[in-house]
Design a protein around this motif. Structure first.
Motif, PDB file in Angstrom:
ATOM      1  N   ARG A  46       3.810 -32.061 -23.024  1.00  0.00           N
ATOM      2  CA  ARG A  46       4.778 -32.458 -24.043  1.00  0.00           C
ATOM      3  C   ARG A  46       6.086 -32.971 -23.437  1.00  0.00           C
TER       4      ARG A  46
ATOM      5  N   GLY B 283       7.177 -35.938 -23.078  1.00  0.00           N
ATOM      6  CA  GLY B 283       7.806 -36.969 -23.893  1.00  0.00           C
ATOM      7  C   GLY B 283       8.763 -36.378 -24.911  1.00  0.00           C
ATOM      8  N   GLU B 284       8.425 -35.215 -25.439  1.00  0.00           N
ATOM      9  CA  GLU B 284       9.302 -34.546 -26.397  1.00  0.00           C
ATOM     10  C   GLU B 284      10.591 -34.077 -25.719  1.00  0.00           C
TER      11      GLU B 284
ATOM     12  N   VAL C 115      11.998 -35.590 -23.121  1.00  0.00           N
ATOM     13  CA  VAL C 115      12.780 -36.811 -22.933  1.00  0.00           C
ATOM     14  C   VAL C 115      13.461 -37.196 -24.245  1.00  0.00           C
ATOM     15  N   HIS C 116      12.721 -37.156 -25.332  1.00  0.00           N
ATOM     16  CA  HIS C 116      13.279 -37.493 -26.643  1.00  0.00           C
ATOM     17  C   HIS C 116      14.437 -36.549 -26.989  1.00  0.00           C
ATOM     18  N   PHE C 117      14.260 -35.264 -26.721  1.00  0.00           N
ATOM     19  CA  PHE C 117      15.309 -34.279 -26.956  1.00  0.00           C
ATOM     20  C   PHE C 117      16.556 -34.623 -26.148  1.00  0.00           C
TER      21      PHE C 117
ATOM     22  N   LEU D 252      17.447 -37.505 -24.836  1.00  0.00           N
ATOM     23  CA  LEU D 252      18.060 -38.742 -25.332  1.00  0.00           C
ATOM     24  C   LEU D 252      18.877 -38.459 -26.586  1.00  0.00           C
ATOM     25  N   GLY D 253      18.382 -37.565 -27.434  1.00  0.00           N
ATOM     26  CA  GLY D 253      19.130 -37.173 -28.628  1.00  0.00           C
ATOM     27  C   GLY D 253      20.434 -36.474 -28.281  1.00  0.00           C
TER      28      GLY D 253
ATOM     29  N   CYS E 211      20.913 -45.939 -21.672  1.00  0.00           N
ATOM     30  CA  CYS E 211      20.567 -47.129 -20.895  1.00  0.00           C
ATOM     31  C   CYS E 211      21.671 -47.467 -19.900  1.00  0.00           C
TER      32      CYS E 211
END
Length: 82
Positions: free
Chosen positions: A31, A33-34, A36-38, A40-41, A51
């Motif tokens: 998991r 990717g989750e 990374v998403h966290f 980024l949030g 970026c």
């Protein structure tokens, strides 16, 4: 934040929004990717453009190394017919 702080967070701090698991546990069960998403949030909530930050050189080197281990290009798949 020091690399030691990051390692401590990765291995020991549960992420409430992700089933209370640590980043290390999430990555271990596929998991990542989750995570990374966290992250980024978190950056977005702080008004940081992920970026613009870019990956550290060590990550870029690791990615290049993984790329170098891929199967050689130019090989053709063996045909099923003679």
């Amino acid at each position: 934040m020091t690399p030691a702080d990051v390692a401590q967070w990765y291995a020991h701090d549960a992420i409430a929004g992700l089933d209370g698991l640590t980043a290390e546990e999430l990555v271990a069960c596929g998991r990542g990717g989750e995570v990374v998403h966290f992250l980024l949030g978190v950056l977005a909530s702080e008004g940081i453009d992920a970026c613009a930050v870019g990956p550290p050189a060590r990550v870029a080197t690791t990615c290049a190394s993984a790329h170098d281990r891929e199967a050689p290009r130019g090989r053709r798949a063996r045909s099923a017919s003679p």
